[in-house]
Design a protein around this motif. Sequence first.
Motif, mmCIF file in Angstrom:
data_model
loop_
_atom_site.group_PDB
_atom_site.id
_atom_site.type_symbol
_atom_site.label_atom_id
_atom_site.label_comp_id
_atom_site.label_asym_id
_atom_site.label_seq_id
_atom_site.Cartn_x
_atom_site.Cartn_y
_atom_site.Cartn_z
ATOM 1 N N SER A 1 10.296 48.076 -3.175
ATOM 2 C CA SER A 1 11.831 47.608 -2.838
ATOM 3 C C SER A 1 11.858 46.615 -1.843
ATOM 4 C CB SER A 1 12.775 48.921 -2.330
ATOM 5 O OG SER A 1 13.970 48.419 -2.237
ATOM 6 N N ASN B 1 10.524 43.211 -3.165
ATOM 7 C CA ASN B 1 11.149 42.763 -4.285
ATOM 8 C C ASN B 1 12.271 41.866 -3.360
ATOM 9 O OD1 ASN B 1 12.250 42.335 -6.887
ATOM 10 N ND2 ASN B 1 13.962 43.481 -5.863
ATOM 11 N N ARG B 2 12.835 42.384 -2.210
ATOM 12 C CA ARG B 2 13.696 41.644 -1.403
ATOM 13 C C ARG B 2 13.086 40.523 -0.788
ATOM 14 N NH1 ARG B 2 15.012 45.137 2.728
ATOM 15 N NH2 ARG B 2 15.990 46.688 1.010
ATOM 16 N N SER C 1 17.238 47.415 5.135
ATOM 17 C CA SER C 1 17.935 47.497 4.032
ATOM 18 C C SER C 1 19.474 47.305 4.110
ATOM 19 C CB SER C 1 18.032 48.787 3.207
ATOM 20 O OG SER C 1 16.661 49.213 2.755
ATOM 21 N N PRO D 1 19.723 42.590 4.318
ATOM 22 C CA PRO D 1 19.205 41.978 3.291
ATOM 23 C C PRO D 1 19.430 40.464 3.307
ATOM 24 C CG PRO D 1 21.363 43.025 2.613
ATOM 25 C CD PRO D 1 21.273 43.577 3.933
ATOM 26 N N ALA E 1 16.687 37.748 4.548
ATOM 27 C CA ALA E 1 15.762 37.630 3.771
ATOM 28 C C ALA E 1 15.775 36.257 3.072
ATOM 29 C CB ALA E 1 15.460 38.631 2.668
ATOM 30 N N LYS E 2 17.126 35.901 3.033
ATOM 31 C CA LYS E 2 17.473 34.536 2.395
ATOM 32 C C LYS E 2 17.738 33.311 3.485
ATOM 33 C CE LYS E 2 20.187 37.143 -0.729
ATOM 34 N NZ LYS E 2 21.422 37.316 -1.493
#
Length: 226
Positions: A83, A86-87, A112, A115, A118-119
Motif C-alpha cells: 500500500s 503504491n502511493r 497514510s 498522502p 508523495a506528490k
Amino acid sequence: MIQKGIAVGFPIMLGYLPVAITYGVLAKQAGMSLTELTSMSILVFAGASQFMAVNMIAASAGVMEIIIATFVLNFRHFVMSLSFMNRLRGIGLNWKVPLSLGLTDETFAMSSLHPDEAKKEKGVLFYTALILTAYFSWVAGSFLGGVLGEIIPAQLSQSMGIALYAMFVGLLIPSVKKEKRIGLIAIFAMLINVFFNQFTSEGWAIVGGTVIGAASGIFLLKEDPK
C-alpha cells in the motif's frame, strides 16, 4: 519537508520511548547483552515481535521458533508495504527499499494521513524524516532500557514484565470492540497454545497458537455473501 516529517513523527517518538525502555529492561532481564538488545532494535524495528522474541528467549525457545513466530506476526507488513509503495510510485527504488524497512503500524498510519506529500517535490524527505524520527527514538529507548536494566533493582525490572501482556491486551481490546469474532480468534489461539504446551516446548507452542489462530481468522472473519 524534513521539519514537517519530524513534527509528524514527534508523537510517535513520545509513544515509542517508554515502550522501548521497557523492552530494553525486559531484554536485559532475559539475559541479552546491551549490544544484542540494541542490535535487535536496529535490525528488526518491530515492537510486538521484539517483545515476543524476548519472551521466547526467556523461555529458552530455539532460533527457528523465534524466526517463524516473528514472520507470522509481521506478515501484515507485506500488505502495508504494498500500500505504501503504491502511493510512492513516482519515487525510485533506491528510496522505496529503505523506507519500506522503516514501516511500522504507527509510521504507516501517520504516512497514510499525509498522502499529498508523495506528490510534492522532495516529498520523499517528509516520509524519510517521519520514519527516522520513530526509528531513532526506538533504538535510543532500547539502549537506555538496557542500561537501566543493569542498574535498577531486580525486583523492579521483573515487575516490568507485566508490560508485555499489557501491550498485547492494549492492542487486542480495540480490535475486539470493533469485531467480536476477533476475540474468539484470540481465545482459540490461546487454547491451541495451552494444548501444544502439553506436548512441545513453549516456543513451538507459541508458534502453533500463532499460526493456527491466525488461520482460523480466514473462516471466522469470512464475510457473508450478499
